[in-house]
Design a protein around this motif. Structure first.
Motif, PDB file in Angstrom:
ATOM      1  N   PRO A   1       8.298   1.462  -6.961  1.00 33.91           N
ATOM      2  CA  PRO A   1       6.911   1.315  -6.647  1.00 33.91           C
ATOM      3  C   PRO A   1       6.423   1.331  -5.117  1.00 33.91           C
ATOM      4  CG  PRO A   1       7.777  -0.813  -7.458  1.00 33.91           C
ATOM      5  CD  PRO A   1       8.762   0.392  -7.659  1.00 33.91           C
ATOM      6  N   ASP A   2       7.423   1.127  -4.348  1.00 36.81           N
ATOM      7  CA  ASP A   2       6.984   1.366  -2.839  1.00 36.81           C
ATOM      8  C   ASP A   2       7.014   2.737  -2.608  1.00 36.81           C
ATOM      9  OD1 ASP A   2       9.850   1.169  -3.376  1.00 36.81           O
ATOM     10  OD2 ASP A   2      10.191   0.980  -1.310  1.00 36.81           O
TER      11      ASP A   2
ATOM     12  N   MET B   1       7.133   0.765 -11.634  1.00 38.57           N
ATOM     13  CA  MET B   1       7.798  -0.558 -12.223  1.00 38.57           C
ATOM     14  C   MET B   1       8.791  -0.491 -13.277  1.00 38.57           C
ATOM     15  SD  MET B   1       6.176  -2.707 -10.214  1.00 38.57           S
ATOM     16  CE  MET B   1       6.209  -3.943 -11.283  1.00 38.57           C
TER      17      MET B   1
ATOM     18  N   ARG C   1      -8.603  -3.865  -4.270  1.00 40.47           N
ATOM     19  CA  ARG C   1      -7.213  -3.864  -3.483  1.00 40.47           C
ATOM     20  C   ARG C   1      -6.376  -2.463  -3.807  1.00 40.47           C
ATOM     21  NH1 ARG C   1      -3.464  -8.421  -6.472  1.00 40.47           N
ATOM     22  NH2 ARG C   1      -3.468  -6.877  -8.083  1.00 40.47           N
TER      23      ARG C   1
ATOM     24  N   PHE D   1      -3.675 -12.634  -6.564  1.00 36.13           N
ATOM     25  CA  PHE D   1      -2.737 -13.558  -5.992  1.00 36.13           C
ATOM     26  C   PHE D   1      -3.529 -14.892  -5.773  1.00 36.13           C
ATOM     27  CE2 PHE D   1      -1.048  -9.424  -4.512  1.00 36.13           C
ATOM     28  CZ  PHE D   1       0.282  -9.636  -5.075  1.00 36.13           C
ATOM     29  N   ARG D   2      -3.141 -15.755  -6.639  1.00 41.94           N
ATOM     30  CA  ARG D   2      -3.633 -17.091  -6.881  1.00 41.94           C
ATOM     31  C   ARG D   2      -3.374 -17.882  -5.225  1.00 41.94           C
ATOM     32  NH1 ARG D   2      -1.105 -21.154  -8.670  1.00 41.94           N
ATOM     33  NH2 ARG D   2       0.112 -19.853  -9.987  1.00 41.94           N
ATOM     34  N   GLY D   3      -4.307 -18.647  -4.970  1.00 41.22           N
ATOM     35  CA  GLY D   3      -4.149 -19.563  -3.932  1.00 41.22           C
ATOM     36  C   GLY D   3      -4.639 -18.578  -2.443  1.00 41.22           C
ATOM     37  N   MET D   4      -4.846 -17.146  -2.656  1.00 38.63           N
ATOM     38  CA  MET D   4      -5.110 -16.473  -1.448  1.00 38.63           C
ATOM     39  C   MET D   4      -6.510 -15.936  -1.559  1.00 38.63           C
ATOM     40  SD  MET D   4      -1.653 -13.963  -1.409  1.00 38.63           S
ATOM     41  CE  MET D   4      -1.393 -13.723   0.298  1.00 38.63           C
TER      42      MET D   4
ATOM     43  N   TYR E   1      -0.916  -3.145   2.579  1.00 40.27           N
ATOM     44  CA  TYR E   1       0.117  -3.874   3.052  1.00 40.27           C
ATOM     45  C   TYR E   1       1.205  -2.598   3.555  1.00 40.27           C
ATOM     46  CZ  TYR E   1       4.847  -5.942   3.335  1.00 40.27           C
ATOM     47  OH  TYR E   1       6.217  -6.526   3.486  1.00 40.27           O
ATOM     48  N   MET E   2       1.348  -1.484   2.894  1.00 40.22           N
ATOM     49  CA  MET E   2       2.285  -0.572   3.312  1.00 40.22           C
ATOM     50  C   MET E   2       1.743   0.372   4.319  1.00 40.22           C
ATOM     51  SD  MET E   2       4.167   1.037   0.022  1.00 40.22           S
ATOM     52  CE  MET E   2       5.310   1.905   1.140  1.00 40.22           C
TER      53      MET E   2
ATOM     54  N   HIS F   1      -2.058   1.418  -8.387  1.00 37.83           N
ATOM     55  CA  HIS F   1      -1.955   0.938  -9.758  1.00 37.83           C
ATOM     56  C   HIS F   1      -2.739  -0.334  -9.789  1.00 37.83           C
ATOM     57  CE1 HIS F   1       0.585  -0.057 -13.640  1.00 37.83           C
ATOM     58  NE2 HIS F   1      -0.619  -0.624 -13.855  1.00 37.83           N
TER      59      HIS F   1
ATOM     60  N   LEU G   1       3.620   4.381  -4.246  1.00 44.45           N
ATOM     61  CA  LEU G   1       2.403   4.013  -3.603  1.00 44.45           C
ATOM     62  C   LEU G   1       2.364   4.486  -2.214  1.00 44.45           C
ATOM     63  CD1 LEU G   1       0.099   1.743  -3.689  1.00 44.45           C
ATOM     64  CD2 LEU G   1       1.234   0.308  -2.184  1.00 44.45           C
TER      65      LEU G   1
ATOM     66  N   ARG H   1      -4.237  -9.612 -12.125  1.00 45.50           N
ATOM     67  CA  ARG H   1      -2.988  -9.930 -11.317  1.00 45.50           C
ATOM     68  C   ARG H   1      -3.275 -10.149  -9.832  1.00 45.50           C
ATOM     69  NH1 ARG H   1       1.417  -8.631 -14.892  1.00 45.50           N
ATOM     70  NH2 ARG H   1       2.917  -9.660 -13.330  1.00 45.50           N
TER      71      ARG H   1
ATOM     72  N   LEU I   1      -6.363  -7.368   1.778  1.00 46.57           N
ATOM     73  CA  LEU I   1      -5.443  -6.749   2.829  1.00 46.57           C
ATOM     74  C   LEU I   1      -3.961  -6.603   2.139  1.00 46.57           C
ATOM     75  CD1 LEU I   1      -6.418  -9.241   5.551  1.00 46.57           C
ATOM     76  CD2 LEU I   1      -6.724  -6.720   5.660  1.00 46.57           C
ATOM     77  N   LEU I   2      -3.648  -7.180   1.290  1.00 44.97           N
ATOM     78  CA  LEU I   2      -2.352  -7.071   0.798  1.00 44.97           C
ATOM     79  C   LEU I   2      -2.295  -5.614  -0.014  1.00 44.97           C
ATOM     80  CD1 LEU I   2      -0.957 -10.247  -0.655  1.00 44.97           C
ATOM     81  CD2 LEU I   2       0.371  -8.800   0.607  1.00 44.97           C
TER      82      LEU I   2
END
Lengths: 287, 255
Positions: B90-91, B70, B168, B108-111, B122-123, B100, B94, B106, B118-119
């Motif tokens: 960062p990608d 980052m 996560r 994700f709000r609203g999820m 993601y990769m 990390h 990871l 941190r 699942l995020l």
């Protein structure tokens, strides 16, 4: 009674196109925090591409829609990746100025290449008559396609991998990067989707209204108004705002005259800003 | 607890236990004109829990953010599992196997909790079934997450949010898990539960780096420790040694 149904039907047919215009504008504003001044020109560009394909090559605008969508996605992606990404995390005034400048270039380019003469695709597909109520097939088809595109976008944002990435970037850019999401690429895809929706909607609008470069500012203003009415940051917000504005303009146009339609829409926007600044169904996130 | 080895990739350097999983030399980094790290040297042995302690502003979080890509290093090198990863974003970090868990969770709000987890994956391009199995593993470790699967992740309590954040992180199937401030703002009971979970994850073969302000908690969990002061390593060694060191006791344990 039938007069009212006709006014409502006209309003909904118009409103579906409005929703389709606004949803991309709202997406870019919500996710990138960029007020995209290019949005109106994207719509008109999509309309022109559909018009010339129809006039010169005889391609149906309902087929050309997909070509326009692909072309505008690419254009949007490249603009974001090459230009806006460089300043995307800077204060909003800077990105606004950049898109304003880019809009001047695109607007004048279209003026030179296409000229500002209003042009319209006339398909004469006839009308669906239900009693006294007349629903022209071309408008009906445009409405259904606009609603379908809005629905697909909603589904993509909620349920697909790229949709989750877009929402994650919107919520927390750094945390999204820690998930391995390439933020700049997601920004470019988001902007591409927005341009794609605008262009496809322009192709549909060319079937219903004359297209001219003079309407870019007007269309941008509509996108703005709809976002304020419906609430920024969600597909349902843009849909509700778009349909609401379509109905309001339809009623105001019939009762007070077409010249008052925009005035009433803007008054509604001002009123909502005073009494309910989050819009009818505004959210802080994006879904 | 179900099959832990299923989720954690086999340690890459298992054949050469002497070789550190992560090796950092002369690392310098910062934000703009403000330099925070002034030549950090660090070796993270494979399969252990290593903690990094130090006072507020010493550069612990910046160090983790540099390891996860980052923050870009301005000098020095980062080697991970035998590969030079200096300057990777960062990608790529990871992708190489460094996850990390950031300070403050941190999420994700609203999820939903499920979408947050699942995020983490993601990769990965594994099959849906593979990812689903890892999801079940996380749920097995933290049953409360399963119960609230569909709930907005940010409505959880602090401790539960930390569970979700760790889950996560694990969902990416890392070789190295960086955890920034495990205990900050959490109730003692929650810290205890999370500590046990980290030990369990570590026992299955995942290497962990824990950054903590609470030295007692950190020394409890970790076998090795680095003490960071003003952007440099001031002390390092086994936690047993350091816990007996009068300098550490005076400065960080209030003894």
């Amino acid at each position: 009674m039938e007069t009212y149904i006709q006014i409502i039907a006209n309003g909904l047919m118009l409103g579906a196109l409005y929703a389709c215009i606004a949803v991309g504008f709202s997406l870019v504003w919500g996710v990138l925090n960029v007020i995209n001044m290019l949005h109106g020109s994207f719509i008109v560009l999509g309309g022109y591409l559909a018009f010339f394909a129809w006039a010169q090559l005889g391609v149906s605008p309902f087929v050309m829609l997909f070509v326009v969508a692909a072309a505008l996605f690419l254009l949007g992606f490249l603009i974001q990746y090459g230009a806006i990404n460089r300043v995307v995390s800077k204060p909003v005034l800077l990105t606004l100025t950049l898109t304003f400048g880019l809009d001047l270039i695109l607007y004048n380019f279209m003026n030179v290449v296409f000229e500002a003469t209003p042009r319209r695709i006339t398909l004469d597909l006839g009308s669906l008559g239900i009693g006294e109520v007349m629903l022209p097939y071309d408008r009906l088809l445009a409405m259904l396609l606009a609603l379908a595109m809005t629905g697909i976008l909603y589904w993509v944002l909620r349920s697909s991998r790229i949709g989750r990435a877009i929402v994650a970037v919107r919520m927390d850019r750094d945390a999204a990067a820690l998930m391995g999401i390439r933020v700049n690429k997601v920004y470019a895809i988001t902007f591409g989707i927005s341009a794609m929706m605008a262009g496809a909607c322009g192709a549909l609008m060319a079937v219903v209204y004359p297209i001219t470069t003079n309407t870019t500012g007007l269309l941008l203003g509509k996108a703005f108004t709809i976002c304020v009415i419906g609430g920024l940051g969600s597909v349902p917000g843009a849909l509700v705002g778009g349909l609401a504005l379509g109905l309001i303009e339809s009623f105001a146009g019939t009762w007070l005259g077409a010249q008052y339609a925009i005035l009433i829409g803007s008054l509604l926007m001002l009123t909502l800003l005073m009494v309910r600044p989050t819009g009818l169904i505004g959210k802080r996130g994006y879904e | 607890m179900s099959d832990l080895s299923a989720i954690v990739s086999p340690p890459a350097a298992a054949a050469q236990p002497k070789r550190p999983l992560l090796q950092i030399q002369g690392l310098e980094a910062g934000y703009g004109d403000v330099q925070v790290l002034w030549g950090v040297d660090l070796e993270i042995p494979n399969g252990e829990i290593t903690c990094i302690v130090g006072s507020n502003g010493a550069g612990k979080s910046t160090l983790l953010r540099t390891i996860s890509g980052m923050v870009r290093a301005s000098a020095g090198s980062i080697h991970f599992a035998g590969q030079d990863m200096t300057g990777a974003g960062p990608d790529r970090m990871l992708g190489a196997g460094i996850a990390h868990v950031p300070e403050g969770r941190r999420l994700f709000r609203g999820m939903s909790i499920r979408d947050n987890l699942l995020l983490g994956a993601y990769m990965r391009h594994d099959s849906r079934a593979d990812i689903e199995r890892d999801l079940e593993f996380v749920y097995g470790m933290f049953p409360i997450l399963k119960q609230r699967e569909k709930q907005d992740a940010t409505t959880l309590s602090g401790g539960e949010q930390q569970m979700c954040a760790i889950g996560r992180g694990i969902m990416s199937r890392p070789q190295l898990l960086l955890v920034d401030e495990l205990s900050l703002g959490l109730a003692p009971r929650a810290v205890e539960l999370l500590g046990e979970a980290l030990l369990e994850i570590n026992r299955s073969g995942l290497t962990i780096v824990l950054v903590e302000q609470d030295v007692l908690t950190a020394f409890d969990l970790a076998s090795r420790a680095y003490v960071i002061e003003t952007g440099k390593v001031s002390l390092s060694g086994s936690t047993a040694e350091l816990a007996a060191d009068p300098r550490v006791r005076r400065a960080y344990m209030g003894m």
